[in-house]
Design a protein around this motif. Structure first.
Motif, PDB file in Angstrom:
ATOM      1  N   THR A 302       0.854  -1.191   0.000  1.00  0.00           N
ATOM      2  CA  THR A 302       0.000   0.000   0.000  1.00  0.00           C
ATOM      3  C   THR A 302       0.888   1.237   0.000  1.00  0.00           C
ATOM      4  OG1 THR A 302      -1.649  -1.190   1.323  1.00  0.00           O
ATOM      5  CG2 THR A 302      -1.899   1.198   1.119  1.00  0.00           C
ATOM      6  N   ALA A 303       0.605   2.149  -0.901  1.00  0.00           N
ATOM      7  CA  ALA A 303       1.338   3.417  -0.979  1.00  0.00           C
ATOM      8  C   ALA A 303       0.350   4.568  -0.833  1.00  0.00           C
ATOM      9  CB  ALA A 303       2.083   3.528  -2.300  1.00  0.00           C
ATOM     10  N   TYR A 304       0.807   5.617  -0.155  1.00  0.00           N
ATOM     11  CA  TYR A 304      -0.017   6.801   0.064  1.00  0.00           C
ATOM     12  C   TYR A 304       0.727   8.024  -0.476  1.00  0.00           C
ATOM     13  CZ  TYR A 304      -2.263   3.784   3.575  1.00  0.00           C
ATOM     14  OH  TYR A 304      -2.878   2.751   4.217  1.00  0.00           O
ATOM     15  N   LEU A 305      -0.017   8.936  -1.084  1.00  0.00           N
ATOM     16  CA  LEU A 305       0.478  10.252  -1.463  1.00  0.00           C
ATOM     17  C   LEU A 305      -0.386  11.279  -0.748  1.00  0.00           C
ATOM     18  CD1 LEU A 305       0.922   9.800  -5.329  1.00  0.00           C
ATOM     19  CD2 LEU A 305       2.648   9.528  -3.551  1.00  0.00           C
ATOM     20  N   LEU A 306       0.241  12.282  -0.120  1.00  0.00           N
ATOM     21  CA  LEU A 306      -0.500  13.254   0.678  1.00  0.00           C
ATOM     22  C   LEU A 306       0.042  14.655   0.453  1.00  0.00           C
ATOM     23  CD1 LEU A 306       0.421  10.866   3.370  1.00  0.00           C
ATOM     24  CD2 LEU A 306      -2.011  11.297   3.217  1.00  0.00           C
TER      25      LEU A 306
END
Length: 377
Positions: A302-306
């Protein structure tokens, strides 16, 4: 038992050429005395290591070409209890010696020049500069008063007395300099650096969130011209207080399980973006201030961009499968990332290394090649 100077000689063999002008400095500098305690992280978690209680491990660690983390969050290894287990969020370290030497080489310092070392840390880089150019020509700054006081004391114990100041390095500086060398990264080139750089002087730094090393020479208008070096590095960013502000992941708890405004299937497998330096660099230039986060659970990724503007993206997939992507906010961050990855797949490289750099006196930095330009401000 092998003595520390024999270990230092082995380190010099590892990180320098036999005719390197930095070779003697590495051989003569007792790095272990500057880093008596450090943090270690492995599959078992965070561990505090104390050199004097395990001299063999101390010598092996201090004289390996390895970064030794000396501060996690606001907790210094020197001041920590053996049972402390802070989150792994490094905020100071003794940088791997080969990278320090590479940064110094990019600066092209000369005998008799006054040099500013930005990011005192353990004082190891400062010690190398002092050995080669003389204490009277070296100034080192760090925002952390404990680090500067401790480095001053430990450097004096090994025979060096440079000027060391506790100050925000992005603000006014103690003097003017022929060379400014930063082993911390900056989100933009600080205007005070340009003001403190003497005519004909040179600065070398990295840009936060990228792998870009910028080397530039001062111009008569108060700006600087140079190149993105054909090299890469990643340093901790400058901070303006006791610790870094909380990561955006703490401000976006809904990004973990909430459906996005858009739910799509991604084109490429989930990537640990922070470890893909070229991709991360281009993403930072495209969306300044973006933060990334990556987690694994077996073969699930799982990858997140914020981003502080409220934009977020979450991509979840199994190993090489196409991921499910959730996106919300004013910008579609995963779409930006996929365009960058598509360009990389088509062209084989994202460029930037060797590109021209023009820095205005106010610190605005233009990176260009042909008709392409990126602005860091």
């Amino acid at each position: 038992m092998t003595t520390w100077d024999e270990h230092a000689a082995q380190l010099a063999d590892t990180v320098t050429h036999p005719r390197s002008r930095w070779r003697d400095a590495i051989r003569a500098t007792p790095r272990h005395l500057l880093v008596p305690r450090w943090w270690h992280n492995d599959l078992t978690g965070t561990l505090l290591l104390d050199g004097p209680t395990d001299p063999h491990r101390w010598m092996r660690a201090a004289y390996s070409d390895t970064t030794l983390v000396t501060r996690l969050g606001s907790l210094h290894a020197d001041l920590a209890h053996p049972d402390d287990r802070p989150p792994w969020w490094p905020s100071s370290s003794s940088t791997l010696p080969s990278l320090i030497v590479r940064m110094f080489r990019h600066a092209r310092p000369e005998t008799g020049q006054n040099i500013l070392d930005v990011g005192t840390g353990s004082g190891y880089g400062t010690a190398l500069l002092c050995h080669r150019f003389g204490d009277q020509h070296i100034t080192s700054v760090d925002i952390d008063p404990y680090l500067t006081a401790t480095a001053r004391e430990r450097l004096a114990d090994i025979g060096h007395k440079p000027l060391i100041a506790a100050t925000d390095a992005t603000g006014p500086l103690p003097d003017t300099y022929d060379r400014i060398i930063a082993t911390v990264s900056v989100p933009r080139i600080p205007a005070p650096w340009l003001a403190a750089l003497r005519p004909g002087g040179r600065l070398v730094t990295t840009i936060t969130g990228t792998s870009l090393i910028i080397g530039a020479d001062k111009t008569p208008d108060g700006g600087a011209l140079g190149r993105v070096e054909r090299d890469w590095a990643g340093f901790m960013g400058t901070r303006h207080g006791p610790d870094y502000p909380p990561r955006l992941m703490h401000q976006f708890p809904h990004a973990r399980d909430q459906d996005g405004d858009d739910i799509t299937t991604g084109r490429y497998p989930v990537l640990d973006i922070a470890e893909a330096w070229e991709v991360n660099t281009q993403l930072t230039l495209a969306v300044p201030g973006i933060e990334t986060h990556f987690e694994t659970d077996g073969d699930d990724r799982t990858a997140y961009l914020l981003h502080a503007d409220g934009s977020w993206a979450r991509a979840h997939g199994h190993w090489t499968d196409a991921p499910t992507v959730h996106q919300s906010g004013p910008r579609r961050l995963w779409d930006v990332l996929e365009r960058i990855r598509h360009k990389l797949n088509i062209e084989g490289s994202l460029g930037l290394y060797g590109y021209r750099v023009h820095i205005e006196p106010n610190g605005r930095c233009h990176i260009s090649q042909g008709g392409w330009t990126a602005v860091i401000e």
